[in-house]
Design a protein around this motif. Structure first.
Motif, mmCIF file in Angstrom:
data_model
loop_
_atom_site.group_PDB
_atom_site.id
_atom_site.type_symbol
_atom_site.label_atom_id
_atom_site.label_comp_id
_atom_site.label_asym_id
_atom_site.label_seq_id
_atom_site.Cartn_x
_atom_site.Cartn_y
_atom_site.Cartn_z
ATOM 1 N N UNK A 155 0.871 -1.163 0.000
ATOM 2 C CA UNK A 155 0.000 0.000 0.000
ATOM 3 C C UNK A 155 0.912 1.217 0.000
ATOM 4 N N UNK B 25 1.788 3.502 7.698
ATOM 5 C CA UNK B 25 1.020 3.400 6.456
ATOM 6 C C UNK B 25 0.074 4.584 6.301
ATOM 7 N N UNK C 16 -8.537 12.605 -4.516
ATOM 8 C CA UNK C 16 -7.116 12.289 -4.425
ATOM 9 C C UNK C 16 -6.848 10.800 -4.626
ATOM 10 N N UNK C 17 -7.890 9.988 -4.484
ATOM 11 C CA UNK C 17 -7.682 8.550 -4.682
ATOM 12 C C UNK C 17 -8.382 8.035 -5.936
ATOM 13 N N UNK D 9 -5.988 13.878 -8.591
ATOM 14 C CA UNK D 9 -5.067 14.708 -7.810
ATOM 15 C C UNK D 9 -4.633 15.977 -8.550
ATOM 16 N N UNK E 282 -2.822 -1.937 5.099
ATOM 17 C CA UNK E 282 -1.470 -1.694 4.576
ATOM 18 C C UNK E 282 -0.689 -2.982 4.346
ATOM 19 N N UNK F 203 -6.632 -2.763 1.674
ATOM 20 C CA UNK F 203 -6.394 -1.451 1.095
ATOM 21 C C UNK F 203 -7.642 -0.594 1.104
ATOM 22 N N UNK G 223 -7.572 2.056 -0.954
ATOM 23 C CA UNK G 223 -7.399 2.822 -2.189
ATOM 24 C C UNK G 223 -6.933 1.922 -3.329
ATOM 25 N N UNK H 142 -6.763 2.551 -6.487
ATOM 26 C CA UNK H 142 -5.887 3.195 -7.469
ATOM 27 C C UNK H 142 -4.453 3.324 -6.943
ATOM 28 N N UNK H 143 -4.306 3.408 -5.608
ATOM 29 C CA UNK H 143 -2.960 3.493 -5.040
ATOM 30 C C UNK H 143 -2.302 2.124 -5.014
ATOM 31 N N UNK H 144 -3.075 1.109 -4.637
ATOM 32 C CA UNK H 144 -2.463 -0.150 -4.230
ATOM 33 C C UNK H 144 -2.637 -1.308 -5.203
ATOM 34 N N UNK I 4 -1.454 -1.776 -8.009
ATOM 35 C CA UNK I 4 -0.106 -2.009 -8.528
ATOM 36 C C UNK I 4 0.633 -3.137 -7.811
ATOM 37 N N UNK I 5 0.383 -3.279 -6.498
ATOM 38 C CA UNK I 5 1.129 -4.259 -5.708
ATOM 39 C C UNK I 5 0.532 -5.670 -5.780
ATOM 40 N N UNK I 6 -0.528 -5.807 -6.578
ATOM 41 C CA UNK I 6 -1.177 -7.111 -6.654
ATOM 42 C C UNK I 6 -1.087 -7.711 -8.055
#
Lengths: 107, 307
Positions: A73, A90, B40-41, B58, B125, B129, B131, B133-135, B137-139
């Motif tokens: 995250x 976080x 922002x998200x 953003x 975290x 999640x 967000x 759009x933020x996270x 990417x990590x999946x």
């Protein structure tokens, strides 16, 4: 100015650092990261670098680092001391709140 | 005493600031805990008029902030802790400091609802999640769950397929609330699978420090089951941020700040509300901005009538 950490310099700049290091994992496309970014810069310009070193990792360019350190995250801030991860923060937050969390390292 | 204090910095707050500043009211804006608000998200905003090719959420907020700043808006990057009525106006407290103002514009918006599980908090975290759009990417190449049945759940599920191997939409009911076009988009996506009549009752992995799975309960049969999963996202609606004015202003039956229809006026004279904190119906960037404009004009009129 906050340092720029990359896969290439992470060992030398972060893991082998004699002082604790705060690493902000971020990306251009992450809104909360863009809110936190200027706060990190401000703190970096204010704190004593002999106590806490502050820098950023762009996860887009250093995907390997986020995987290795289990960042799932962003923004996530990791604190390293003696090559070990000793803290994880976080999410974005106001400057005062972040400073309060960093207080143990700034004393 | 200030003319007006604006609490919140989403499209409603910034639009109110732009209008109030141009009316020479020298507004003060408290940006709050999540400056820029919900936009922002988000990623691409394609329906905000004036941006033919869309704009990143953003970026849109950053431009609005600059525009407000250009016209002498005083910006304070802090939360407001309390608002109370005093003689001739309001007293706003932030970080131990007290500010007095003849009027207040409440534009505190709404916050995404969480599942409300202990395990969710513990694993935030670390696979949980708030967000997509933020996270997302990590999946990459992983399996994730998104809880919800509305348009934003469908949108986020579709977004998550850019990264994830498989996206499971878990929804309490048999039918989605989402619009037909969004449902069809989801059903046509081979990476998305639906788990209906089910709710997440626990997120597994607290013992190892990251999400490993979820416990589901079938809402019809009551049966529980476990499934392995790497990430959990929730898109189950929003709650208006009214804590600051609870007990001070009237709320509607859904818990949103009540305004006199066609205006931004609350039941308290001099206290105006705009944006998502008073809108359970439209909740768009453009309607929030529009209502922010209304609030600033209402303030201007109110002040003129009091001088």
């Amino acid at each position: 100015m906050a340092h720029i950490f990359t896969e290439a310099n992470f060992q030398a700049e972060v893991l082998s650092s004699p002082v604790p290091v705060l690493v902000d994992f971020w990306a251009e496309w992450c809104g909360p990261c863009r809110v936190l970014g200027p706060i990190i810069e401000e703190i970096a310009s204010e704190v004593d670098e002999s106590k806490l070193k502050i820098g950023k990792v762009n996860v887009d360019q250093n995907a390997h680092l986020s995987t290795e350190h289990r960042v799932l995250s962003i923004p996530t801030m990791l604190i390293f001391k003696g090559g070990q991860e000793v803290g994880k923060i976080v999410g974005s937050m106001p400057k005062e709140e972040l400073l309060a969390k960093l207080a143990p390292y700034l004393a | 005493m200030h003319n007006t204090i604006i609490i919140g910095s989403g499209p409603a707050g910034w639009t109110a600031a732009i209008y109030a500043a141009r009316a020479d009211l020298k507004p003060m804006v408290f940006e709050g805990y999540e400056p820029g608000g919900q936009l922002m998200t988000t990623t691409e905003v394609e329906n905000f008029p004036g941006f033919e090719h869309g704009i990143q959420g953003p970026d849109l907020m950053s431009v609005m902030r600059k525009q407000a700043k250009r016209f002498e808006t005083e910006i304070i990057s802090a939360m407001v802790d309390s608002v109370k009525q005093i003689d001739g106006g309001f007293e706003v407290v932030s970080k131990g400091q007290t500010y007095q103002s003849k009027t207040v514009i409440l534009s505190t918006g709404a916050t995404a609802r969480r599942l409300g599980l202990e395990s969710e908090k513990a694993l935030y975290g670390n696979g949980v999640s708030a967000c997509a759009t933020c996270d997302g990417f990590f999946f990459k190449g992983k399996n994730v769950i998104i809880v919800g049945g509305g348009d934003s759940a469908m949108e986020e599920a579709t977004f998550l397929t850019r990264f994830a191997e498989k996206v499971f939409i878990v929804h309490r009911r048999e039918e989605f609330r989402a619009s037909k076009i969004m449902q069809e988009r989801v059903k046509a996506n081979s990476k998305i699978e639906l788990i209906l009549n089910s709710e997440v009752i626990e997120i597994l992995g607290v013992d190892v420090g990251h999400v490993t799975g979820v416990k589901l309960r079938n809402t019809v049969s009551g049966e529980t089951s476990e499934m392995n999963i790497d990430g959990v996202f929730a898109s189950i609606g929003h709650e208006p941020n009214v804590a600051l004015v609870k007990g001070l202003v009237d709320l509607d039956e859904k818990g949103y700040v009540k305004t006199i229809p066609g205006t931004s006026q609350t039941n308290i004279k001099g206290l105006f509300a705009c944006g998502d904190v008073q809108d359970s119906r439209y909740r768009q960037a453009i309607t929030a901005a529009g209502s922010g404009c209304m609030a600033a004009l209402d303030v201007e009129k109110f002040l003129a009538g009091h001088e």
